[in-house]
Design a protein around this motif. Structure first.
Motif, PDB file in Angstrom:
ATOM      1  N   GLU A 149      56.826  41.407  34.711  1.00 16.06           N
ATOM      2  CA  GLU A 149      57.045  40.502  33.584  1.00 16.06           C
ATOM      3  C   GLU A 149      58.442  39.901  33.628  1.00 16.06           C
ATOM      4  OE1 GLU A 149      56.746  40.508  28.665  1.00 16.06           O
ATOM      5  OE2 GLU A 149      56.152  42.291  29.812  1.00 16.06           O
ATOM      6  N   ALA A 150      59.426  40.689  34.049  1.00 22.63           N
ATOM      7  CA  ALA A 150      60.799  40.187  34.135  1.00 22.63           C
ATOM      8  C   ALA A 150      60.906  39.062  35.161  1.00 22.63           C
ATOM      9  CB  ALA A 150      61.748  41.330  34.497  1.00 22.63           C
ATOM     10  N   PHE A 151      60.187  39.201  36.267  1.00 23.08           N
ATOM     11  CA  PHE A 151      60.195  38.137  37.280  1.00 23.08           C
ATOM     12  C   PHE A 151      59.665  36.830  36.693  1.00 23.08           C
ATOM     13  CE2 PHE A 151      57.724  35.819  40.535  1.00 23.08           C
ATOM     14  CZ  PHE A 151      58.759  35.453  41.388  1.00 23.08           C
ATOM     15  N   ASN A 152      58.551  36.901  35.999  1.00 22.44           N
ATOM     16  CA  ASN A 152      57.972  35.692  35.402  1.00 22.44           C
ATOM     17  C   ASN A 152      58.916  35.072  34.380  1.00 22.44           C
ATOM     18  OD1 ASN A 152      55.601  35.981  36.906  1.00 22.44           O
ATOM     19  ND2 ASN A 152      54.662  37.286  35.349  1.00 22.44           N
ATOM     20  N   ALA A 153      59.628  35.937  33.642  1.00 19.00           N
ATOM     21  CA  ALA A 153      60.526  35.443  32.597  1.00 19.00           C
ATOM     22  C   ALA A 153      61.788  34.810  33.164  1.00 19.00           C
ATOM     23  CB  ALA A 153      60.894  36.595  31.656  1.00 19.00           C
ATOM     24  N   ILE A 154      62.200  35.264  34.363  1.00 22.84           N
ATOM     25  CA  ILE A 154      63.476  34.784  34.904  1.00 22.84           C
ATOM     26  C   ILE A 154      63.340  33.453  35.624  1.00 22.84           C
ATOM     27  CG2 ILE A 154      63.398  35.821  37.219  1.00 22.84           C
ATOM     28  CD1 ILE A 154      66.393  36.021  34.822  1.00 22.84           C
ATOM     29  N   LEU A 155      62.144  33.112  36.070  1.00 26.10           N
ATOM     30  CA  LEU A 155      61.976  31.906  36.898  1.00 26.10           C
ATOM     31  C   LEU A 155      62.523  30.631  36.249  1.00 26.10           C
ATOM     32  CD1 LEU A 155      58.435  32.501  38.474  1.00 26.10           C
ATOM     33  CD2 LEU A 155      60.668  32.757  39.566  1.00 26.10           C
ATOM     34  N   PRO A 156      62.243  30.380  34.953  1.00 19.54           N
ATOM     35  CA  PRO A 156      62.763  29.137  34.350  1.00 19.54           C
ATOM     36  C   PRO A 156      64.283  29.101  34.239  1.00 19.54           C
ATOM     37  CG  PRO A 156      60.965  30.064  33.034  1.00 19.54           C
ATOM     38  CD  PRO A 156      61.371  31.113  34.005  1.00 19.54           C
ATOM     39  N   LYS A 157      64.938  30.248  34.388  1.00 18.53           N
ATOM     40  CA  LYS A 157      66.394  30.312  34.239  1.00 18.53           C
ATOM     41  C   LYS A 157      67.138  30.079  35.542  1.00 18.53           C
ATOM     42  CE  LYS A 157      66.059  33.508  30.333  1.00 18.53           C
ATOM     43  NZ  LYS A 157      66.502  34.803  29.751  1.00 18.53           N
ATOM     44  N   ILE A 158      66.408  30.042  36.655  1.00 14.29           N
ATOM     45  CA  ILE A 158      67.053  29.854  37.959  1.00 14.29           C
ATOM     46  C   ILE A 158      67.351  28.375  38.160  1.00 14.29           C
ATOM     47  CG2 ILE A 158      66.804  30.146  40.451  1.00 14.29           C
ATOM     48  CD1 ILE A 158      64.932  32.503  39.897  1.00 14.29           C
ATOM     49  N   PRO A 160      70.210  25.324  40.046  1.00  9.94           N
ATOM     50  CA  PRO A 160      71.330  25.060  40.959  1.00  9.94           C
ATOM     51  C   PRO A 160      72.656  25.212  40.221  1.00  9.94           C
ATOM     52  CG  PRO A 160      69.648  23.367  41.172  1.00  9.94           C
ATOM     53  CD  PRO A 160      69.284  24.178  39.967  1.00  9.94           C
ATOM     54  N   GLY A 161      73.637  25.790  40.895  1.00 14.17           N
ATOM     55  CA  GLY A 161      74.959  25.953  40.294  1.00 14.17           C
ATOM     56  C   GLY A 161      75.227  27.323  39.725  1.00 14.17           C
ATOM     57  N   MET A 162      74.173  28.072  39.349  1.00 10.98           N
ATOM     58  CA  MET A 162      74.417  29.431  38.886  1.00 10.98           C
ATOM     59  C   MET A 162      74.710  30.315  40.085  1.00 10.98           C
ATOM     60  SD  MET A 162      70.613  30.902  37.768  1.00 10.98           S
ATOM     61  CE  MET A 162      71.329  32.115  36.693  1.00 10.98           C
ATOM     62  N   THR A 163      75.477  31.370  39.880  1.00 13.86           N
ATOM     63  CA  THR A 163      75.828  32.253  40.988  1.00 13.86           C
ATOM     64  C   THR A 163      74.791  33.366  41.127  1.00 13.86           C
ATOM     65  OG1 THR A 163      77.143  33.784  39.636  1.00 13.86           O
ATOM     66  CG2 THR A 163      78.280  31.844  40.543  1.00 13.86           C
ATOM     67  N   GLU A 164      74.800  34.001  42.295  1.00 15.00           N
ATOM     68  CA  GLU A 164      73.938  35.163  42.508  1.00 15.00           C
ATOM     69  C   GLU A 164      74.213  36.231  41.449  1.00 15.00           C
ATOM     70  OE1 GLU A 164      73.532  35.035  47.400  1.00 15.00           O
ATOM     71  OE2 GLU A 164      75.090  36.250  46.444  1.00 15.00           O
ATOM     72  N   LYS A 165      75.474  36.431  41.131  1.00 23.06           N
ATOM     73  CA  LYS A 165      75.843  37.448  40.144  1.00 23.06           C
ATOM     74  C   LYS A 165      75.287  37.104  38.777  1.00 23.06           C
ATOM     75  CE  LYS A 165      77.972  41.285  39.123  1.00 23.06           C
ATOM     76  NZ  LYS A 165      77.565  42.569  39.749  1.00 23.06           N
ATOM     77  N   GLU A 166      75.347  35.842  38.407  1.00 17.89           N
ATOM     78  CA  GLU A 166      74.794  35.419  37.121  1.00 17.89           C
ATOM     79  C   GLU A 166      73.291  35.639  37.070  1.00 17.89           C
ATOM     80  OE1 GLU A 166      77.998  31.898  35.910  1.00 17.89           O
ATOM     81  OE2 GLU A 166      76.258  31.426  37.155  1.00 17.89           O
ATOM     82  N   LEU A 167      72.611  35.381  38.166  1.00 18.47           N
ATOM     83  CA  LEU A 167      71.165  35.618  38.222  1.00 18.47           C
ATOM     84  C   LEU A 167      70.862  37.110  38.118  1.00 18.47           C
ATOM     85  CD1 LEU A 167      68.253  34.774  38.571  1.00 18.47           C
ATOM     86  CD2 LEU A 167      68.649  34.566  41.043  1.00 18.47           C
ATOM     87  N   GLN A 168      71.662  37.922  38.788  1.00 19.08           N
ATOM     88  CA  GLN A 168      71.474  39.374  38.684  1.00 19.08           C
ATOM     89  C   GLN A 168      71.607  39.847  37.242  1.00 19.08           C
ATOM     90  OE1 GLN A 168      74.714  41.705  40.087  1.00 19.08           O
ATOM     91  NE2 GLN A 168      73.735  43.654  39.584  1.00 19.08           N
ATOM     92  N   ILE A 169      72.641  39.376  36.553  1.00 20.57           N
ATOM     93  CA  ILE A 169      72.872  39.794  35.160  1.00 20.57           C
ATOM     94  C   ILE A 169      71.694  39.393  34.283  1.00 20.57           C
ATOM     95  CG2 ILE A 169      74.332  39.372  33.136  1.00 20.57           C
ATOM     96  CD1 ILE A 169      76.708  39.114  35.167  1.00 20.57           C
ATOM     97  N   GLU A 170      71.206  38.174  34.462  1.00 23.44           N
ATOM     98  CA  GLU A 170      70.057  37.706  33.678  1.00 23.44           C
ATOM     99  C   GLU A 170      68.818  38.568  33.946  1.00 23.44           C
ATOM    100  OE1 GLU A 170      69.548  35.455  31.404  1.00 23.44           O
ATOM    101  OE2 GLU A 170      71.447  34.372  31.372  1.00 23.44           O
ATOM    102  N   LEU A 171      68.586  38.886  35.202  1.00 21.16           N
ATOM    103  CA  LEU A 171      67.411  39.671  35.573  1.00 21.16           C
ATOM    104  C   LEU A 171      67.524  41.099  35.044  1.00 21.16           C
ATOM    105  CD1 LEU A 171      64.725  39.784  37.011  1.00 21.16           C
ATOM    106  CD2 LEU A 171      65.939  40.033  39.189  1.00 21.16           C
TER     107      LEU A 171
END
Length: 357
Positions: A149-158, A160-171
């Motif tokens: 469910e977390a994977f499905n929820a994170i997709l719209p938040k990905i 360009p311009g966000m960092t890998e670290k920011e994506l990790q924190i969101e996930l």
């Protein structure tokens, strides 16, 4: 049958023998819930948690079938252990020599005395933990549901311009918000050329159009882990990376189709490895195909070239082939799967077809 009863039966533990357990994962398994520090003592007559003031009430709540002994001034863990051994006239004590340091083992042996033989437990508990009970499977499935469910929820938040670290924190936050007690392990985010790093540490690299982004993550619920990897494209990937993705997906699907009780772990690994090699990527799939998952994120048996264990119903294993091209990128796709008599059930259910954001 309780976990402690399974241990006694497995060891054929007689009235003069006992077990001292220090590994936190094995303590949790034996007590069916205790998450604090200390050690667990098991004999035919006794079920005891030895700990300090910080954890006594917690131990009573989490393991109501166990007696709790609290250390104090002049009465440390080994002193209480020695008292229990003496009171029950124990002559053989099984201990986790694979877990204790040399100094800790020598201190324990000195406390119980020369008349007590200290014998290695030899990972008997890890072997018992391989086959998951129905209750354990329920909890692992819940952890896998949260992860999917977390994977499905994170997709719209990905973006360009966000960092890998920011994506990790969101996930990570998304898994916790959805009900995870904690993370099963440190989340891996690998974008673009970093995708060739199997265990990349999320950093300051910004996501760009054309990137493949590998996300390896898992929730922990009720003391049990899940593990899932998905790779997505941010914008249109190159033709080469499309081929890589299709190859990994086919290898992963082939292995899940073949996974069932009675198969040899190394044979399942070979299925993926031979296919990836035949597609022109020999040497670019350098890790094992998978590992068991449970209280610990990495358990036995392993789906690898060197593991000849026979899969059994009740094993929970990952299937995670990958291809890694230095300087270009990589793809890994992973499910946590329950092995059954005539097949397997993927417990992580997020879409595996190539998603282009």
């Amino acid at each position: 049958m309780t976990a402690s009863e399974r241990l006694i039966n497995q060891l054929r533990l007689g009235p003069k023998a006992a077990v001292a357990v220090h590994d936190p994962s094995n303590m949790f398994y034996l007590t069916e819930g205790y998450t604090g520090e200390g050690l667990v003592y098991i004999s035919e007559a006794s079920r005891v948690i030895i700990t300090d003031f910080r954890y006594t009430e917690q131990a009573e709540r989490q393991a109501p079938d166990f007696r709790v002994e609290m250390i104090g001034k002049g009465r440390n863990h080994n002193k209480i252990l020695a008292e229990l051994v003496k009171a029950e006239a124990i002559t053989e004590l099984r201990v986790e020599t694979n877990y204790l340091s040399v100094d800790d083992f020598e201190a324990l042996r000195g406390a119980v005395g020369e008349e007590v033989s200290c014998v290695p437990l030899n990972k008997v508990l890890q072997q018992l933990r391989q086959i998951k009970t129905p209750n354990e499977i329920v909890v692992i499935r819940k952890a896998c549901d949260i992860t999917s469910e977390a994977f499905n929820a994170i997709l719209p938040k990905i973006q360009p311009g966000m960092t890998e670290k920011e994506l990790q924190i969101e996930l990570d936050f998304t898994m916790l918000r959805l009900g995870a007690d904690e993370l099963a392990f440190d989340t891996i985010i690998a974008s673009g050329e970093n995708g060739s790093l199997c265990h990349a540490i999320p950093g300051s690299r910004t996501l760009k159009n054309g990137d493949m982004i590998t996300m390896d993550f898992g929730a922990k619920v009720g003391g049990y882990c899940s593990d899932m990897t998905r790779t997505v494209a941010l914008g249109q990937p190159s033709d080469e990376m499309r081929k890589v993705y299709e190859t990994v997906l086919r290898a992963q699907s082939m292995c899940e189709d073949a996974l069932m009780a009675g198969k040899t772990c190394s044979d399942i690994d070979k299925l993926a490895r031979d296919y990836i090699d035949a597609r022109g990527y020999a040497g670019r799939f350098g890790h094992g195909l998978g590992h068991s998952v449970g209280i610990d994120i990495h358990e036995d048996p392993r789906l690898s070239q060197t593991c000849n264990d026979i899969l059994q119903a009740g094993h929970v294993v990952t299937v995670e082939p990958g291809i890694y091209l230095p300087g270009i990128g990589g793809v890994r796709i992973e499910d946590t799967c329950l092995v059954k008599e005539n097949g397997c059930v993927p417990l992580t259910t997020a879409d595996k077809q190539l998603i282009i954001l």
